[in-house]
Design an enzyme around this catalytic site. Structure first.
Site, PDB file in Angstrom:
ATOM      1  CB  THR A  42      -0.919  -0.019   1.237  1.00 22.05           C
ATOM      2  OG1 THR A  42      -1.821  -1.107   1.093  1.00 22.05           O
ATOM      3  CG2 THR A  42      -1.712   1.266   1.391  1.00 22.05           C
ATOM      4  CB  SER A  54       2.701  -7.931   1.232  1.00 18.89           C
ATOM      5  OG  SER A  54       1.768  -7.775   2.266  1.00 18.89           O
ATOM      6  CB  THR A  56       0.695  -3.507   6.402  1.00 17.55           C
ATOM      7  OG1 THR A  56      -0.606  -3.602   5.814  1.00 17.55           O
ATOM      8  CG2 THR A  56       1.239  -2.105   6.290  1.00 17.55           C
ATOM      9  CG  ASP A  57      -2.484  -7.194   4.009  1.00 17.78           C
ATOM     10  OD1 ASP A  57      -2.703  -6.414   4.959  1.00 17.78           O
ATOM     11  OD2 ASP A  57      -3.207  -7.238   2.987  1.00 17.78           O
TER      12      ASP A  57
HETATM   13  C1  SIN Z   1      -0.183  -5.240   1.071  1.00 22.00           C
HETATM   14  O1  SIN Z   1       0.042  -5.883   2.083  1.00 22.00           O
HETATM   15  O2  SIN Z   1       0.594  -5.255   0.080  1.00 22.00           O
HETATM   16  C2  SIN Z   1      -1.427  -4.431   0.929  1.00 22.00           C
HETATM   17  C3  SIN Z   1      -1.904  -3.902   2.227  1.00 22.00           C
HETATM   18  C4  SIN Z   1      -0.958  -2.931   2.874  1.00 22.00           C
HETATM   19  O3  SIN Z   1       0.180  -2.732   2.494  1.00 22.00           O
HETATM   20  O4  SIN Z   1      -1.414  -2.325   3.877  1.00 22.00           O
END
Ligand code: SIN
Length: 311
Positions: free
Chosen positions: A14, A60, A93-94
């Protein structure tokens, strides 16, 4: 003497996301903006040169072994250069906690490897990425910093402890029952706990195995819940799974049907470990356990088991 270069490796997420409007924080596509562009206008530590390298551009949730392998090798490459003070990895973050733990196991670096990301896309009028990236750079530039850490929303977390704890809020990461290692305020890093240390000799040998492995051993996670049965485990064994992490309830407890299937899987040569699906605390073993336990949460226990099976 501390090196004067910080390498920023982009993997997507993100933090590099793009939406059609600056007020849209939900319907965006992750992994669109080049890592070099994420550094434009971001406060950078005085006297340090930044070098950006795009390793991949993924959401991710789609993270896989091949990206981990390349990322670990690029980190190792840059950390071997004396002029490099540290490495920052921009990441979704995932699955950030899984990548951080993987890098911790295979690098155990004597310099900092700092993962960061964002909860809002780069195009958002209230994007949190620039602050997180600036904080990550400040941590990477800190004299004496070492180990793999996640820097997010002004906190520094150890790879072994960190987990994503909220689906939407900007303060999306925590260290469970451990406090964050430190705080970052306006570029100032205040550490409350020692930097994480690891076994560098073991990490070197694990990295060699990762570099040489054409694929990773299949390890799956199976959860316990009311009414859990043996079916999923039986199907996985038929498919030739190499390892199973059981995300047990409470202190790693398992429905008797699921436990029986896991014991049978273990007898058939599948590596089985019990973890807990609880957000806090880890499994405490006792004499009546029929299956070995892991002190790690399920997703990290899976990484550890996968690395063990690579041997
Ligand atoms: C991801 O994990 O690539 C999408 C969600 C995020 O980064 O918060």
């Amino acid at each position: 003497m501390i090196g004067r270069k910080i390498v920023v490796l982009g993997t997507g997420g993100t933090v590099a996301g793009r939406a059609a409007s600056a007020t849209d924080n939900l319907a965006y596509t992750a992994g669109q903006v080049a890592v070099a562009d994420l550094l434009h206008g971001v406060a950078r530590p005085a006297g340090f040169e930044l070098l950006a390298e795009q390793v991949t551009q993924v959401d991710s949730k789609d993270m896989d072994f091949e990206v981990w392998r390349i990322l670990a090798l690029r980190c190792a490459h840059w950390l071997a250069q004396p002029e490099v003070a540290g490495v920052v990895v921009t990441h979704g973050t995932d699955t950030m906690e899984e990548t951080a733990f993987f890098l911790h196991c295979v690098l155990a670096p004597a310099r900092p490897v700092v993962l960061t990301g964002a909860m809002r896309p780069a195009t958002s009028v209230t994007a949190d990425g620039p602050r997180n990236v600036a904080d990550a750079l400040a941590v990477a530039a800190t004299a004496g910093a070492q180990g793999v850490v996640v820097v997010f929303a002004g906190q520094v977390h150890a790879a072994a402890e960190v987990a994503k704890t909220h689906a939407h809020r900007l303060e999306a990461f925590g260290s469970g029952e451990s406090a964050p290692l430190g705080l970052v305020d306006e570029g100032g890093v205040r550490m409350a706990h020692p930097w994480p240390a690891g076994d560098s000799a073991q990490a070197r040998s694990l990295l060699q195995r990762v570099a040489a492995a054409p694929s990773w051993p299949r390890v799956e996670i199976v959860m316990n819940y009311a009414g859990a049965g043996p079916g999923i485990v039986e199907a996985l064994v038929k498919q030739g799974v190499r390892g199973i992490v059981a995300a047990g309830t409470g202190n790693g407890t398992l429905h008797r049907s699921l436990e029986e299937a896991l014991v049978q899987a273990q007898s058939a040569g599948v590596a089985v470990v019990r973890s807990t699906r609880c957000a806090m605390g880890s499994v405490v073993p006792h004499a009546r356990d029929r299956l070995p336990h892991s002190p790690l949460p399920p997703v990290k226990a899976r990484v550890a088991l996968m690395l063990e099976l690579l041997a």
